[in-house]
Enzyme design. Structure first.
Site, PDB file in Angstrom:
ATOM      1  N   CYS A   1      50.153  32.903  44.268  1.00  0.00           N
ATOM      2  CA  CYS A   1      50.380  31.543  44.754  1.00  0.00           C
ATOM      3  C   CYS A   1      50.696  31.531  46.251  1.00  0.00           C
ATOM      4  CB  CYS A   1      51.509  30.874  43.971  1.00  0.00           C
ATOM      5  SG  CYS A   1      53.094  31.725  44.067  1.00  0.00           S
ATOM      6  N   ASN A   2      51.111  32.661  46.801  1.00  0.00           N
ATOM      7  CA  ASN A   2      51.519  32.708  48.209  1.00  0.00           C
ATOM      8  C   ASN A   2      50.552  33.423  49.134  1.00  0.00           C
ATOM      9  OD1 ASN A   2      53.921  31.280  47.943  1.00  0.00           O
ATOM     10  ND2 ASN A   2      55.011  33.101  47.231  1.00  0.00           N
ATOM     11  N   ARG A   3      49.545  34.107  48.577  1.00  0.00           N
ATOM     12  CA  ARG A   3      48.657  34.896  49.438  1.00  0.00           C
ATOM     13  C   ARG A   3      47.360  35.237  48.719  1.00  0.00           C
ATOM     14  NH1 ARG A   3      51.462  38.737  51.784  1.00  0.00           N
ATOM     15  NH2 ARG A   3      53.445  37.835  51.110  1.00  0.00           N
TER      16      ARG A   3
ATOM     17  N   ASP B   1      61.121  38.786  46.202  1.00  0.00           N
ATOM     18  CA  ASP B   1      60.353  38.410  45.011  1.00  0.00           C
ATOM     19  C   ASP B   1      59.918  39.660  44.257  1.00  0.00           C
ATOM     20  OD1 ASP B   1      58.588  37.472  43.119  1.00  0.00           O
ATOM     21  OD2 ASP B   1      57.282  36.427  44.510  1.00  0.00           O
TER      22      ASP B   1
ATOM     23  N   GLU C   1      58.353  39.623  41.239  1.00  0.00           N
ATOM     24  CA  GLU C   1      57.153  39.424  40.435  1.00  0.00           C
ATOM     25  C   GLU C   1      55.906  39.981  41.131  1.00  0.00           C
ATOM     26  OE1 GLU C   1      56.859  35.300  39.506  1.00  0.00           O
ATOM     27  OE2 GLU C   1      58.255  35.435  37.824  1.00  0.00           O
TER      28      GLU C   1
ATOM     29  N   GLN D   1      52.014  41.888  40.012  1.00  0.00           N
ATOM     30  CA  GLN D   1      50.711  41.338  40.381  1.00  0.00           C
ATOM     31  C   GLN D   1      49.871  42.388  41.112  1.00  0.00           C
ATOM     32  OE1 GLN D   1      52.634  38.075  42.418  1.00  0.00           O
ATOM     33  NE2 GLN D   1      51.941  36.585  40.899  1.00  0.00           N
TER      34      GLN D   1
ATOM     35  N   GLY E   1      49.996  26.126  30.164  1.00  0.00           N
ATOM     36  CA  GLY E   1      49.595  27.442  30.675  1.00  0.00           C
ATOM     37  C   GLY E   1      50.613  28.492  30.297  1.00  0.00           C
ATOM     38  N   VAL E   2      50.228  29.408  29.429  1.00  0.00           N
ATOM     39  CA  VAL E   2      51.170  30.412  28.928  1.00  0.00           C
ATOM     40  C   VAL E   2      50.757  31.806  29.413  1.00  0.00           C
ATOM     41  CG1 VAL E   2      52.466  31.165  26.871  1.00  0.00           C
ATOM     42  CG2 VAL E   2      51.422  28.913  26.911  1.00  0.00           C
TER      43      VAL E   2
ATOM     44  N   LYS F   1      51.396  34.777  32.645  1.00  0.00           N
ATOM     45  CA  LYS F   1      52.616  35.485  33.022  1.00  0.00           C
ATOM     46  C   LYS F   1      53.629  34.573  33.700  1.00  0.00           C
ATOM     47  CE  LYS F   1      54.330  39.652  35.239  1.00  0.00           C
ATOM     48  NZ  LYS F   1      54.001  40.921  35.927  1.00  0.00           N
TER      49      LYS F   1
END
Length: 430
Positions: free
Chosen positions: A71-73, A131, A133, A137, A206-207, A209
């Protein structure tokens, strides 16, 4: 004892694959620092696009790369003669324009690109500092590329080192304490904006991650259980709901579920908006949190006076009382990164040396075997003695070369280049 060298011996050296030159390792990307979520959405890469990108890379002769799209890059890491090659590859798969991307992108090469991946993987470069998470990713992105034949030894070793460093920083520093993910920031938002949230109807669309993490955080920190899960593949929602005692609804009941909801969280990462204006018209007031890139809530939904829409960039602005404490941990995290990055670079340099030295040894062994064969009929030679003495000589030569290279680390590359040139190893880049 003299080992005779045939004049043509050095002209027929085998071709040796040598590790790629680190100067050709690049990262090209855009992130939250210069682009808003709407622009980042144009260059987000979903799994189908990722698959096509990797196929295009292989067709172009590029076999060592991966794409990180969050979502950020959106970033592409890999080996290429020129970083522009990676940029064209990425934009060829995305929905955005190459010229726009080029005007906003950052490019790092060599050790700078290596350091960037360490900083991204440890949360130092994240919109929400620390972060944790992001490392999952990176692991998933590299795993997908490897499964498709696009991760070589260098990149695999680098990613594994980054995974290790991320774990060390999480365990040995306070960098990842507090609000350190988009999923948790969403929970903080709900806590501050929604009174009596335990009594509200919540829909999670939306299920994947991010959706699962957000749901778990809501249950743990807000104590909510009134969550209805919806997913395009109903079995996924049903399975997660069953494990956590939640409700689920088939995708066909989306309209009814949205109308009944007080709070809607969207984490579908679809290529087109899933929440449309028609879903929200003639309904009561709602809060929608869009965790997706590209946006999964249509832009005109924001025009409705009874609907508030919050996106990932808005979430990053939430005040976090632990930020100052986490900022104090940055120097310690950087120190850990530098230590392990130095180890990785040492491995890379010694791997290059080992390849050339192995090639020299193999060539000397070949020469030795040829000379023994040529002298086989000489009555005054003892064949076993020749083989034993010659083998010792060859190994001693290799040991001397390797010892010198290890001792003179700063000149190691120069020595290896000279050895390679003397023996005409024909070492090439793979």
């Amino acid at each position: 004892m003299t080992v005779f060298l045939h004049p043509e011996a050095f002209k027929k050296i085998m071709q040796v694959k040598q590790p790629k030159d680190i100067s050709n390792f690049h990262i090209v990307g855009i992130n939250y620092k210069k682009t808003d979520a709407a622009i980042r959405g144009l260059f987000a890469i979903n799994q189908d696009q990722y698959q096509q990108l990797l196929l295009a890379a292989q067709a172009a002769g590029m076999h060592d790369l991966f794409v990180l799209s969050t979502c950020n890059r959106t970033e592409i890491y890999g080996f290429a003669p020129d970083p522009a090659d990676l940029m064209r590859l990425l934009c060829g798969a995305a929905n955005g324009n190459l010229q726009v991307f080029n005007s906003l992108a950052y490019v790092k090469s060599g050790e700078g690109a290596v350091r960037h991946l360490y900083q991204v993987g440890t949360g130092l470069d994240s919109q929400i500092l620390g972060d944790y998470e992001i490392i999952g990713q990176i692991k998933g992105a590299a795993k997908f590329a490897k499964a498709n034949g696009c991760v070589g030894t260098f990149l695999e070793r680098l990613v594994n080192s980054v995974l290790q460093v991320s774990k060390l920083i999480k365990n040995e520093t306070g960098l990842s304490s507090g609000t350190v993910s988009v999923a948790f920031a969403a929970v903080r938002l709900l806590e501050s904006k929604v009174a009596d949230i335990q009594q509200k109807n919540i829909v999670l669309l939306g299920v994947g991650k991010i959706g699962r993490n957000t749901c778990k955080n809501m249950m743990e920190y807000l104590g909510v259980r009134n969550i209805t899960l919806i997913n395009r593949t109903t079995a996924v929602a049903e399975d997660f709901a069953g494990k956590h005692g939640l409700r689920y609804a088939p995708y066909e009941q989306l309209d009814d579920s949205l109308r009944a909801a007080d709070v809607i969280l969207v984490a579908t990462n679809a290529s087109q908006p899933t929440i449309l204006r028609k879903h929200m018209e003639s309904t009561a007031g709602k809060l929608i949190v869009d965790l997706s890139i590209p946006f999964n809530v249509a832009a005109d939904v924001r025009e409705l006076p009874h609907v508030e829409v919050v996106n990932v960039d808005d979430l990053s602005k939430i005040q976090d009382e632990t930020l100052a404490r986490r900022l104090n941990e940055v120097p310690k995290a950087i120190s850990i990164i530098e230590e392990h990055m130095e180890e990785f670079l040492y491995w890379y340099k010694m791997r290059k040396h080992a390849v050339v030295l192995k090639a020299v040894k193999e060539k000397l062994t070949e020469i030795h075997a040829r000379e023994i064969k040529e002298q086989k009929n000489g009555a005054h030679y003892n064949l076993e003695d020749i083989e034993e003495v010659s083998s010792r000589i060859i190994q001693k030569m290799i040991n001397l070369m390797a010892g010198k290279v290890r001792k003179e680390t700063e000149k190691g590359d120069q020595y290896i280049a000279m050895i390679s040139e003397i023996f005409e190893t024909g070492a090439n880049q793979d």
